[in-house]
Scaffold this motif. Sequence first.
Motif, PDB file in Angstrom:
ATOM      1  N   SER A   8       0.796  -1.366  -0.011  1.00  0.00           N
ATOM      2  CA  SER A   8       0.231  -0.129  -0.622  1.00  0.00           C
ATOM      3  C   SER A   8       0.943   1.705  -0.218  1.00  0.00           C
ATOM      4  O   SER A   8       1.788   1.320   0.404  1.00  0.00           O
ATOM      5  CB  SER A   8      -0.634   0.101   1.177  1.00  0.00           C
ATOM      6  OG  SER A   8      -0.143   0.312   2.832  1.00  0.00           O
ATOM      7  N   CYS A   9       0.095   2.285  -0.502  1.00  0.00           N
ATOM      8  CA  CYS A   9       0.299   3.494  -0.546  1.00  0.00           C
ATOM      9  C   CYS A   9       0.875   4.381   1.125  1.00  0.00           C
ATOM     10  O   CYS A   9      -0.156   4.330   1.467  1.00  0.00           O
ATOM     11  CB  CYS A   9       0.678   4.635  -1.572  1.00  0.00           C
ATOM     12  SG  CYS A   9       1.581   6.233  -2.176  1.00  0.00           S
ATOM     13  N   HIS A  10       2.197   3.976   1.605  1.00  0.00           N
ATOM     14  CA  HIS A  10       2.264   5.490   3.274  1.00  0.00           C
ATOM     15  C   HIS A  10       2.225   6.710   3.288  1.00  0.00           C
ATOM     16  O   HIS A  10       2.760   7.139   2.296  1.00  0.00           O
ATOM     17  CB  HIS A  10       2.747   4.400   3.855  1.00  0.00           C
ATOM     18  CG  HIS A  10       2.794   4.400   5.213  1.00  0.00           C
ATOM     19  ND1 HIS A  10       2.298   6.382   6.045  1.00  0.00           N
ATOM     20  CD2 HIS A  10       1.934   4.154   6.713  1.00  0.00           C
ATOM     21  CE1 HIS A  10       2.566   5.798   7.259  1.00  0.00           C
ATOM     22  NE2 HIS A  10       2.085   4.423   8.126  1.00  0.00           N
ATOM     23  N   PRO A  11       1.096   7.375   3.515  1.00  0.00           N
ATOM     24  CA  PRO A  11       0.901   8.966   3.218  1.00  0.00           C
ATOM     25  C   PRO A  11       2.145   9.114   3.921  1.00  0.00           C
ATOM     26  O   PRO A  11       2.134  10.006   3.575  1.00  0.00           O
ATOM     27  CB  PRO A  11      -0.330   9.009   3.889  1.00  0.00           C
ATOM     28  CG  PRO A  11      -0.985   8.144   5.184  1.00  0.00           C
ATOM     29  CD  PRO A  11       0.077   6.819   4.071  1.00  0.00           C
ATOM     30  N   LEU A  25      -6.475   7.499   0.168  1.00  0.00           N
ATOM     31  CA  LEU A  25      -5.715   8.064  -1.500  1.00  0.00           C
ATOM     32  C   LEU A  25      -6.961   7.474  -2.360  1.00  0.00           C
ATOM     33  O   LEU A  25      -6.768   8.562  -3.164  1.00  0.00           O
ATOM     34  CB  LEU A  25      -4.567   7.053  -1.339  1.00  0.00           C
ATOM     35  CG  LEU A  25      -3.698   7.761  -3.375  1.00  0.00           C
ATOM     36  CD1 LEU A  25      -3.671   8.356  -3.425  1.00  0.00           C
ATOM     37  CD2 LEU A  25      -2.648   6.445  -2.941  1.00  0.00           C
ATOM     38  N   ALA A  26      -7.080   6.090  -2.350  1.00  0.00           N
ATOM     39  CA  ALA A  26      -8.195   5.400  -3.298  1.00  0.00           C
ATOM     40  C   ALA A  26      -9.434   6.575  -4.101  1.00  0.00           C
ATOM     41  O   ALA A  26      -9.758   6.575  -4.677  1.00  0.00           O
ATOM     42  CB  ALA A  26      -8.507   4.246  -2.951  1.00  0.00           C
ATOM     43  N   GLU A  27      -9.740   7.302  -2.655  1.00  0.00           N
ATOM     44  CA  GLU A  27     -10.781   7.963  -1.965  1.00  0.00           C
ATOM     45  C   GLU A  27     -10.629   9.717  -2.905  1.00  0.00           C
ATOM     46  O   GLU A  27     -11.638   9.352  -3.893  1.00  0.00           O
ATOM     47  CB  GLU A  27     -11.630   7.903  -0.727  1.00  0.00           C
ATOM     48  CG  GLU A  27     -12.740   9.173  -0.986  1.00  0.00           C
ATOM     49  CD  GLU A  27     -13.098   8.991   0.586  1.00  0.00           C
ATOM     50  OE1 GLU A  27     -14.747   9.177   0.652  1.00  0.00           O
ATOM     51  OE2 GLU A  27     -12.509   9.822   1.812  1.00  0.00           O
ATOM     52  N   ALA A  28      -9.721   9.520  -2.621  1.00  0.00           N
ATOM     53  CA  ALA A  28      -9.054  11.274  -3.254  1.00  0.00           C
ATOM     54  C   ALA A  28      -9.194  10.782  -5.450  1.00  0.00           C
ATOM     55  O   ALA A  28      -9.529  11.458  -5.951  1.00  0.00           O
ATOM     56  CB  ALA A  28      -7.858  11.491  -3.065  1.00  0.00           C
ATOM     57  N   VAL A  29      -8.335   9.804  -5.185  1.00  0.00           N
ATOM     58  CA  VAL A  29      -8.330   9.774  -6.751  1.00  0.00           C
ATOM     59  C   VAL A  29      -9.928   9.097  -7.115  1.00  0.00           C
ATOM     60  O   VAL A  29     -10.313  10.303  -8.457  1.00  0.00           O
ATOM     61  CB  VAL A  29      -7.513   8.310  -7.239  1.00  0.00           C
ATOM     62  CG1 VAL A  29      -7.431   8.034  -8.656  1.00  0.00           C
ATOM     63  CG2 VAL A  29      -6.502   7.992  -6.315  1.00  0.00           C
ATOM     64  N   ALA A  30     -10.724   8.440  -6.634  1.00  0.00           N
ATOM     65  CA  ALA A  30     -11.936   8.322  -6.999  1.00  0.00           C
ATOM     66  C   ALA A  30     -13.003   9.852  -7.252  1.00  0.00           C
ATOM     67  O   ALA A  30     -13.367   9.826  -8.354  1.00  0.00           O
ATOM     68  CB  ALA A  30     -12.609   6.885  -5.930  1.00  0.00           C
ATOM     69  N   LEU A  31     -12.920  10.581  -5.968  1.00  0.00           N
ATOM     70  CA  LEU A  31     -13.338  11.927  -5.988  1.00  0.00           C
ATOM     71  C   LEU A  31     -12.993  13.384  -7.863  1.00  0.00           C
ATOM     72  O   LEU A  31     -13.445  13.611  -7.319  1.00  0.00           O
ATOM     73  CB  LEU A  31     -12.890  12.556  -4.615  1.00  0.00           C
ATOM     74  CG  LEU A  31     -13.624  11.940  -3.363  1.00  0.00           C
ATOM     75  CD1 LEU A  31     -13.374  12.423  -2.275  1.00  0.00           C
ATOM     76  CD2 LEU A  31     -15.554  11.439  -4.527  1.00  0.00           C
ATOM     77  N   SER A  32     -11.008  12.752  -7.439  1.00  0.00           N
ATOM     78  CA  SER A  32     -10.988  13.635  -9.183  1.00  0.00           C
ATOM     79  C   SER A  32     -11.499  13.062 -10.429  1.00  0.00           C
ATOM     80  O   SER A  32     -10.656  14.053 -10.921  1.00  0.00           O
ATOM     81  CB  SER A  32      -9.393  13.963  -8.529  1.00  0.00           C
ATOM     82  OG  SER A  32      -8.617  12.980  -8.728  1.00  0.00           O
TER      83      SER A  32
END
Length: 404
Positions: free
Chosen positions: A13-16, A93-100
């Motif tokens: 996963s991508c850790h913030p 992160l998944a949500e940010a990509v989906a929302l944009s």
Amino acid sequence: MRPHGERWRAAYSCHPGESRGRLHPEHPSPTRSEFQRDRDRIIHSTAFRRLTHKTQVFIYHEGDHFRTRLTHTLEVSQIARSLARSLGLDEDLAEAVALSHDLGHTPFGHTGEDALEACLASFGGFDHNAQALRIVTRLERRYAAYDGLNLTFETLEGLVKHNGPLLGEDGRPTERYRRHGIPPAITEYDALQPLGLSGHALAEAQAAAIADDIAYNAHDLDDGLRARILDPEELRSVPFLDGLLREIDAAGPDLDPSRRTHELTRRVITRLVEDVLDESDRRLRALRPISADDIRAAGAPVVAFSDAMAEADRSIKGFLFPKLYKHPRLMSVRLDAEAIVHDLFRKLTQEPRLLPEDWRQDLAGAPDAKLARRVADYIAGMTDRYAILEHRRLFGSTPDLRIA
């Protein structure tokens, strides 16, 4: 996979905390991760609010119960978060990509995009992913220190590459960009902060991309049935859908049409999501990635449908294209919507003084390409109803855009 509801983070996963950062450095937030901040900036953006009145399939005044770009985007983000949680990915992160992912869409859905593509044929064409990047890196003007939203590298990378690499191993554009090349908005930003255009996106972005496929397959079926443009019995020509309908009829043979439609929609989503989780788990076990970079370098997506479900996905799309998107009742509206976009583009490029004052800045004596792109930015940002109002302001008559 771990039990549902148990929070865990996989090694891939991508850790913030390991983000490659922002183009303009900022102090970290004491209360939110970097990807939570990205998500919040997207939600609070002007472009996100405009999605409320942008078409998914049906023009906004056809009814309050059909999807808009905003409701579609929220449905995508919900599915993306569910996939991310089950796969041990960073949900924010998944949500940010989906929302944009749909911020760059024009008014009138894909019809508007096709129209702007034709208008800009001599100036590099129009691509909604590139337009979304323009929005979040240039066109949003909210902060004192910079244009755009100053999102993290990982969110921008996911926005640009969620549908796959843009360059092949030979350095040439992939099929999608073969005609016009990589859009300037992407190459220009890539020069500032290289996005690795020949590699795959992170697993979080892949989850957002496949969530988009799942959402619009299921919900376009739902809207088409509720609009009575799709015939429920014609769905049986798709074996996957026929199997689900047989299950529904066996469990509740006397269901009213509305409940039957909902049962079909929820079963489509459930089967597609479960298949993605099983297939992704299989691919990840075979790859054994130990870092997010292993996902980028995998050479193929790790979040994907099985071969059988990929065929079902193609069959659903193959059904929807002629039966819904190209249905005669919708095509008449699409042609009128296309004419509105063409009219606006032609008028505003011929008479840029008609643009709002803040959009006219720096255009005196500007090259044709700059003027065309500025007008395209203006039109692409319009909602359906604003485009109609602008057309009425500039022209003597405007199409009604109602399904016959």
